[in-house]
Write an enzyme that holds these catalytic residues in place. Sequence first.
Site, PDB file in Angstrom:
ATOM      1  N   ASP A 257       6.360  85.037  18.476  1.00 53.95           N
ATOM      2  CA  ASP A 257       6.038  85.375  17.219  1.00 53.95           C
ATOM      3  C   ASP A 257       5.480  86.687  17.175  1.00 53.95           C
ATOM      4  O   ASP A 257       4.320  87.197  16.624  1.00 53.95           O
ATOM      5  CB  ASP A 257       5.270  84.427  16.556  1.00 53.95           C
ATOM      6  CG  ASP A 257       5.247  84.630  14.911  1.00 53.95           C
ATOM      7  OD1 ASP A 257       5.929  85.450  14.354  1.00 53.95           O
ATOM      8  OD2 ASP A 257       4.172  84.385  14.336  1.00 53.95           O
TER       9      ASP A 257
ATOM     10  N   LEU B  28      15.740  88.115  23.372  1.00 53.22           N
ATOM     11  CA  LEU B  28      15.362  86.966  24.069  1.00 53.22           C
ATOM     12  C   LEU B  28      14.471  85.927  23.083  1.00 53.22           C
ATOM     13  O   LEU B  28      14.155  86.582  22.122  1.00 53.22           O
ATOM     14  CB  LEU B  28      14.783  87.430  25.192  1.00 53.22           C
ATOM     15  CG  LEU B  28      15.554  88.109  26.312  1.00 53.22           C
ATOM     16  CD1 LEU B  28      14.766  88.470  27.516  1.00 53.22           C
ATOM     17  CD2 LEU B  28      17.058  87.220  26.469  1.00 53.22           C
ATOM     18  N   ALA B  29      13.997  84.792  23.740  1.00 55.90           N
ATOM     19  CA  ALA B  29      13.332  83.697  23.055  1.00 55.90           C
ATOM     20  C   ALA B  29      11.903  83.641  23.504  1.00 55.90           C
ATOM     21  O   ALA B  29      11.805  83.818  24.672  1.00 55.90           O
ATOM     22  CB  ALA B  29      14.300  82.281  22.769  1.00 55.90           C
ATOM     23  N   GLY B  30      10.692  83.610  22.524  1.00 52.89           N
ATOM     24  CA  GLY B  30       9.477  83.460  23.106  1.00 52.89           C
ATOM     25  C   GLY B  30       9.187  84.807  24.138  1.00 52.89           C
ATOM     26  O   GLY B  30       9.458  86.022  23.596  1.00 52.89           O
TER      27      GLY B  30
ATOM     28  N   GLY C 177       7.338  89.671  16.968  1.00 56.17           N
ATOM     29  CA  GLY C 177       7.814  90.683  16.212  1.00 56.17           C
ATOM     30  C   GLY C 177       9.450  91.166  16.742  1.00 56.17           C
ATOM     31  O   GLY C 177       9.934  92.210  16.487  1.00 56.17           O
TER      32      GLY C 177
ATOM     33  N   HIS D  61      12.282  91.759  14.341  1.00 55.54           N
ATOM     34  CA  HIS D  61      11.969  93.070  13.446  1.00 55.54           C
ATOM     35  C   HIS D  61      12.461  94.313  14.417  1.00 55.54           C
ATOM     36  O   HIS D  61      13.225  94.894  13.822  1.00 55.54           O
ATOM     37  CB  HIS D  61      10.430  93.341  13.004  1.00 55.54           C
ATOM     38  CG  HIS D  61      10.108  92.404  12.101  1.00 55.54           C
ATOM     39  ND1 HIS D  61       9.943  90.904  12.077  1.00 55.54           N
ATOM     40  CD2 HIS D  61       9.808  92.691  10.577  1.00 55.54           C
ATOM     41  CE1 HIS D  61       9.605  90.674  10.845  1.00 55.54           C
ATOM     42  NE2 HIS D  61       9.377  91.553   9.993  1.00 55.54           N
TER      43      HIS D  61
ATOM     44  N   ASP E 137      17.305  83.388  13.915  1.00 53.91           N
ATOM     45  CA  ASP E 137      16.964  84.971  13.863  1.00 53.91           C
ATOM     46  C   ASP E 137      18.183  85.566  13.437  1.00 53.91           C
ATOM     47  O   ASP E 137      18.101  86.707  12.834  1.00 53.91           O
ATOM     48  CB  ASP E 137      16.491  85.397  15.135  1.00 53.91           C
ATOM     49  CG  ASP E 137      14.956  84.898  15.295  1.00 53.91           C
ATOM     50  OD1 ASP E 137      14.222  84.534  14.646  1.00 53.91           O
ATOM     51  OD2 ASP E 137      14.888  84.727  16.544  1.00 53.91           O
TER      52      ASP E 137
ATOM     53  N   LYS F 137      21.743  86.523  20.298  1.00 51.87           N
ATOM     54  CA  LYS F 137      20.550  85.728  20.611  1.00 51.87           C
ATOM     55  C   LYS F 137      21.005  84.750  21.591  1.00 51.87           C
ATOM     56  O   LYS F 137      21.553  83.730  21.152  1.00 51.87           O
ATOM     57  CB  LYS F 137      20.019  85.102  19.290  1.00 51.87           C
ATOM     58  CG  LYS F 137      18.703  84.159  19.648  1.00 51.87           C
ATOM     59  CD  LYS F 137      17.312  85.064  19.439  1.00 51.87           C
ATOM     60  CE  LYS F 137      16.244  83.851  19.411  1.00 51.87           C
ATOM     61  NZ  LYS F 137      14.916  84.722  19.398  1.00 51.87           N
TER      62      LYS F 137
END
Length: 199
Positions: A11, A94-96, A13, A16, A40, A31
């Site tokens: 979280d 990427l995630a996290g 950004g 964005h 996303d 993703k």
Amino acid sequence: MRIYVAGIHTDVGKTHVSLAICANFSYSYFKPIQAGSPTDSEFVKSFCPDIHVFKEGILLQTPASPHVGKINEGLDYNGFDITLPKSDNLVIELAGGIFSPIDEHICMVDYMQKNPLPTIIVGRYYIGAINHVLLSVESLMQRNIKILCIVMNGKEDKQIDSFISKYTGINVLHLDYFNKNNFVDKTYNFKQQIKHVIM
């Protein structure tokens, strides 16, 4: 150019930043692993329907660390087997954070090391952000992963940006959070900053 957009934390950004690049420079979006909904990819499409969005590599319903979702949902996959789309201009979000798990055995940074690409590190302003940015930079450097720049999200804090830039020797760019009404205005300055990095 094919680029990883990697976070110092969850979280911060990343989506964005990914959206701003895709919309302003006609990049495609991918993703590799998505945990929870709305996705996303849906967020990116809601702003710019013309962006080419590839289907997620792994789509999990559980809004948690991917290794937890994998177990809870009874899925069988190896994170290293996620294939990157064959696209010349591609943002890979990427995630996290970079040490968030993909499965029970590996983290995002392991996947990045196996599939090395230039990387944009994304952070946002909060107490502890400098520490998280520097740890992320150090980790990627140790694995010889090229860092293109660092992007900080939110209301600009020049003191934080200056310290990070001087300490790491890496350019720190800025992107303020946006919505559909101010997207063009909010991303204009970012576009001028990032174009020298990705073009």
